[in-house]
Scaffold this motif. Structure first.
Motif, PDB file in Angstrom:
ATOM      1  N   MET A 119     -12.433   9.404   8.360  1.00 14.95           N
ATOM      2  CA  MET A 119     -13.070  10.723   8.355  1.00 14.95           C
ATOM      3  C   MET A 119     -12.097  11.794   7.868  1.00 14.95           C
ATOM      4  O   MET A 119     -12.461  12.673   7.075  1.00 14.95           O
ATOM      5  CB  MET A 119     -13.570  11.064   9.761  1.00 14.95           C
ATOM      6  CG  MET A 119     -14.712  10.199  10.256  1.00 14.95           C
ATOM      7  SD  MET A 119     -16.171  10.197   9.154  1.00 14.95           S
ATOM      8  CE  MET A 119     -15.946   8.607   8.303  1.00 14.95           C
ATOM      9  N   ALA A 120     -10.855  11.731   8.308  1.00 11.86           N
ATOM     10  CA  ALA A 120      -9.843  12.690   7.852  1.00 11.86           C
ATOM     11  C   ALA A 120      -9.599  12.534   6.350  1.00 11.86           C
ATOM     12  O   ALA A 120      -9.436  13.524   5.624  1.00 11.86           O
ATOM     13  CB  ALA A 120      -8.544  12.500   8.627  1.00 11.86           C
ATOM     14  N   PHE A 121      -9.588  11.296   5.876  1.00  8.78           N
ATOM     15  CA  PHE A 121      -9.373  11.029   4.459  1.00  8.78           C
ATOM     16  C   PHE A 121     -10.497  11.607   3.612  1.00  8.78           C
ATOM     17  O   PHE A 121     -10.254  12.249   2.573  1.00  8.78           O
ATOM     18  CB  PHE A 121      -9.263   9.517   4.246  1.00  8.78           C
ATOM     19  CG  PHE A 121      -9.227   9.099   2.808  1.00  8.78           C
ATOM     20  CD1 PHE A 121      -8.049   9.161   2.089  1.00  8.78           C
ATOM     21  CD2 PHE A 121     -10.367   8.631   2.180  1.00  8.78           C
ATOM     22  CE1 PHE A 121      -8.009   8.776   0.754  1.00  8.78           C
ATOM     23  CE2 PHE A 121     -10.337   8.240   0.849  1.00  8.78           C
ATOM     24  CZ  PHE A 121      -9.160   8.311   0.137  1.00  8.78           C
ATOM     25  N   ARG A 286      -5.136  -6.921  -9.517  1.00  5.45           N
ATOM     26  CA  ARG A 286      -5.984  -5.753  -9.708  1.00  5.45           C
ATOM     27  C   ARG A 286      -5.143  -4.483  -9.706  1.00  5.45           C
ATOM     28  O   ARG A 286      -4.378  -4.235  -8.782  1.00  5.45           O
ATOM     29  CB  ARG A 286      -7.052  -5.678  -8.610  1.00  5.45           C
ATOM     30  CG  ARG A 286      -8.023  -4.512  -8.772  1.00  5.45           C
ATOM     31  CD  ARG A 286      -9.180  -4.645  -7.812  1.00  5.45           C
ATOM     32  NE  ARG A 286     -10.004  -5.796  -8.139  1.00  5.45           N
ATOM     33  CZ  ARG A 286     -10.958  -6.272  -7.342  1.00  5.45           C
ATOM     34  NH1 ARG A 286     -11.174  -5.727  -6.166  1.00  5.45           N
ATOM     35  NH2 ARG A 286     -11.671  -7.315  -7.706  1.00  5.45           N
ATOM     36  N   GLN A 287      -5.285  -3.677 -10.763  1.00  4.33           N
ATOM     37  CA  GLN A 287      -4.535  -2.430 -10.864  1.00  4.33           C
ATOM     38  C   GLN A 287      -5.174  -1.390  -9.943  1.00  4.33           C
ATOM     39  O   GLN A 287      -6.324  -1.018 -10.133  1.00  4.33           O
ATOM     40  CB  GLN A 287      -4.539  -1.923 -12.300  1.00  4.33           C
ATOM     41  CG  GLN A 287      -3.816  -0.598 -12.490  1.00  4.33           C
ATOM     42  CD  GLN A 287      -3.871  -0.133 -13.928  1.00  4.33           C
ATOM     43  OE1 GLN A 287      -4.115  -0.915 -14.836  1.00  4.33           O
ATOM     44  NE2 GLN A 287      -3.650   1.152 -14.137  1.00  4.33           N
ATOM     45  N   PRO A 288      -4.452  -0.905  -8.932  1.00  2.00           N
ATOM     46  CA  PRO A 288      -5.047   0.065  -8.007  1.00  2.00           C
ATOM     47  C   PRO A 288      -5.388   1.374  -8.712  1.00  2.00           C
ATOM     48  O   PRO A 288      -4.624   1.870  -9.548  1.00  2.00           O
ATOM     49  CB  PRO A 288      -3.945   0.279  -6.960  1.00  2.00           C
ATOM     50  CG  PRO A 288      -3.026  -0.893  -7.101  1.00  2.00           C
ATOM     51  CD  PRO A 288      -3.078  -1.267  -8.548  1.00  2.00           C
ATOM     52  N   THR A 293      -5.241   3.989  -4.105  1.00  5.93           N
ATOM     53  CA  THR A 293      -3.868   4.223  -3.663  1.00  5.93           C
ATOM     54  C   THR A 293      -3.827   5.294  -2.576  1.00  5.93           C
ATOM     55  O   THR A 293      -3.094   5.166  -1.587  1.00  5.93           O
ATOM     56  CB  THR A 293      -2.990   4.656  -4.852  1.00  5.93           C
ATOM     57  OG1 THR A 293      -2.998   3.610  -5.842  1.00  5.93           O
ATOM     58  CG2 THR A 293      -1.562   4.917  -4.419  1.00  5.93           C
ATOM     59  N   ALA A 294      -4.637   6.340  -2.734  1.00 11.81           N
ATOM     60  CA  ALA A 294      -4.692   7.404  -1.725  1.00 11.81           C
ATOM     61  C   ALA A 294      -5.240   6.878  -0.407  1.00 11.81           C
ATOM     62  O   ALA A 294      -4.737   7.206   0.679  1.00 11.81           O
ATOM     63  CB  ALA A 294      -5.544   8.567  -2.234  1.00 11.81           C
ATOM     64  N   LEU A 295      -6.281   6.026  -0.478  1.00 11.91           N
ATOM     65  CA  LEU A 295      -6.864   5.464   0.744  1.00 11.91           C
ATOM     66  C   LEU A 295      -5.884   4.520   1.423  1.00 11.91           C
ATOM     67  O   LEU A 295      -5.746   4.540   2.658  1.00 11.91           O
ATOM     68  CB  LEU A 295      -8.157   4.730   0.408  1.00 11.91           C
ATOM     69  CG  LEU A 295      -8.869   4.074   1.600  1.00 11.91           C
ATOM     70  CD1 LEU A 295      -9.271   5.116   2.636  1.00 11.91           C
ATOM     71  CD2 LEU A 295     -10.087   3.280   1.142  1.00 11.91           C
ATOM     72  N   LEU A 296      -5.199   3.704   0.649  1.00 11.59           N
ATOM     73  CA  LEU A 296      -4.216   2.776   1.207  1.00 11.59           C
ATOM     74  C   LEU A 296      -3.136   3.531   1.980  1.00 11.59           C
ATOM     75  O   LEU A 296      -2.757   3.138   3.088  1.00 11.59           O
ATOM     76  CB  LEU A 296      -3.578   1.966   0.081  1.00 11.59           C
ATOM     77  CG  LEU A 296      -2.495   0.950   0.471  1.00 11.59           C
ATOM     78  CD1 LEU A 296      -3.070  -0.127   1.372  1.00 11.59           C
ATOM     79  CD2 LEU A 296      -1.893   0.332  -0.785  1.00 11.59           C
ATOM     80  N   GLU A 297      -2.675   4.620   1.425  1.00 12.28           N
ATOM     81  CA  GLU A 297      -1.644   5.415   2.092  1.00 12.28           C
ATOM     82  C   GLU A 297      -2.190   6.057   3.360  1.00 12.28           C
ATOM     83  O   GLU A 297      -1.500   6.142   4.383  1.00 12.28           O
ATOM     84  CB  GLU A 297      -1.110   6.478   1.140  1.00 12.28           C
ATOM     85  CG  GLU A 297       0.044   7.296   1.692  1.00 12.28           C
ATOM     86  CD  GLU A 297       1.269   6.454   2.042  1.00 12.28           C
ATOM     87  OE1 GLU A 297       2.034   6.883   2.922  1.00 12.28           O
ATOM     88  OE2 GLU A 297       1.456   5.379   1.438  1.00 12.28           O
TER      89      GLU A 297
END
Length: 303
Positions: A119-121, A286-288, A293-297
């Motif tokens: 939710m914050a993301f 798979r190229q992120p 990348t933002a979600l992973l972080e």
């Protein structure tokens, strides 16, 4: 003379063919592409007529590529996938990431591990969409074109990249005071054969989950249980245990508030299975995208 370059229309027709072949359904492919099934069927007839070869075999129950269609799918499918990746990667040139990220996970992981951070993301990145597929099966994220999955660390395949998103955890075997007023609590996991247990059926394979426990040496063993309730999700087991019908074997964070309130009683705690923290996993090749990348972080576990 070389053959003419494909037109924009023929490129769209090929994209339509890929969607139909992968979904094995005109209806599902049409929903994915935002067109009607009849329009998609017309597109495919036109493509097959221009190529002079049948690409799809149609029956009342299934659509499948012919040998020629399978050859075409294997040759151009990865090219279209790469085009999608590169177009999405243009988000690098934007002020903020955009696009869609598709995840598969259990409803427990979605509600108890991902929800608050997700939710914050989403509030932080209004141009990113996250699609969650709730599934207790071992989903093929490559075949299903899903960006990442969520599993306990010890269940992630070695050919995947994995990033921890949660702490180590354990299961809790619980029942209500009412249930234990009618049934003697089990003294060992093997006593569960005499109890009404909430059962979980996997969506892949179709078998019932054999409950896993571990002894004082850390050796894991399974006990097959039976009961009146069988679901393909672990969540209904919680409510059924609260209602006094059965025992439920749940992730401890689900059961903890109800144990604290006295609504549930935990038994066999020394035998409960301990698990590695949940991990987000995705393919090496798979190229992120910037959105992924933002979600992973955002989901990365920080002690």
């Amino acid at each position: 003379m070389p053959p003419p370059l494909p037109s924009h229309g023929s490129m769209n027709d090929l994209a339509a063919f890929i969607a139909i072949a992968r979904e094995a359904s005109f209806t599902r492919a049409a929903n994915k592409l935002g067109v009607t099934p009849s329009a998609l069927s017309h597109t495919m007839r036109g493509l097959e007529e221009r190529l002079g070869i049948r690409l799809l075999t149609r029956t009342t129950r299934k659509v499948a590529p012919t040998a020629a269609g399978e050859r075409l799918l294997q040759s151009i499918g990865p090219l279209f996938d790469e085009i999608d990746v590169q177009v999405t990667a243009l988000g690098d040139l934007r002020d903020r990431p955009a696009g869609i990220v598709r995840l598969t996970c259990t409803d427990h992981a979605s509600q108890y591990v991902l929800h608050d951070r997700l939710m914050a993301f989403l509030r932080r990145y209004p141009d990113i969409k996250v699609e969650i597929c709730l599934d207790y099966g071992l989903t093929d994220i490559v075949g299903e074109r899903i960006d990442a999955g969520v599993r306990s660390g010890d269940m992630v395949s070695r050919d995947m990249i994995a990033s921890r998103i949660g702490p180590d955890w354990r299961f809790a075997l619980v029942g209500s005071p009412d249930y234990f007023s009618r049934h003697a609590p089990p003294e060992t996991p093997y006593d569960l054969a005499r109890h009404n247990c909430a059962c979980l059926r996997f969506t892949t394979g179709g078998g019932l989950w054999a409950w896993e426990f571990q002894d004082d040496q850390g050796k894991i063993f399974t006990v097959r249980v039976d009961g009146q309730l069988i679901c393909n999700s672990i969540m209904p087991g919680l409510q059924t245990a609260l209602d006094g019908l059965c025992l439920a074997y749940l992730p401890e964070d689900m059961a903890r508030p109800h144990i604290a309130s006295g609504a549930l009683i935990e038994v066999l705690e020394p035998w409960s299975l301990r698990c590695l923290g949940l991990h987000l996993f995705y393919p090496h090749r798979r190229q992120p995208t910037p959105a992924f990348t933002a979600l992973l972080e955002a989901l990365r576990y920080r002690e």
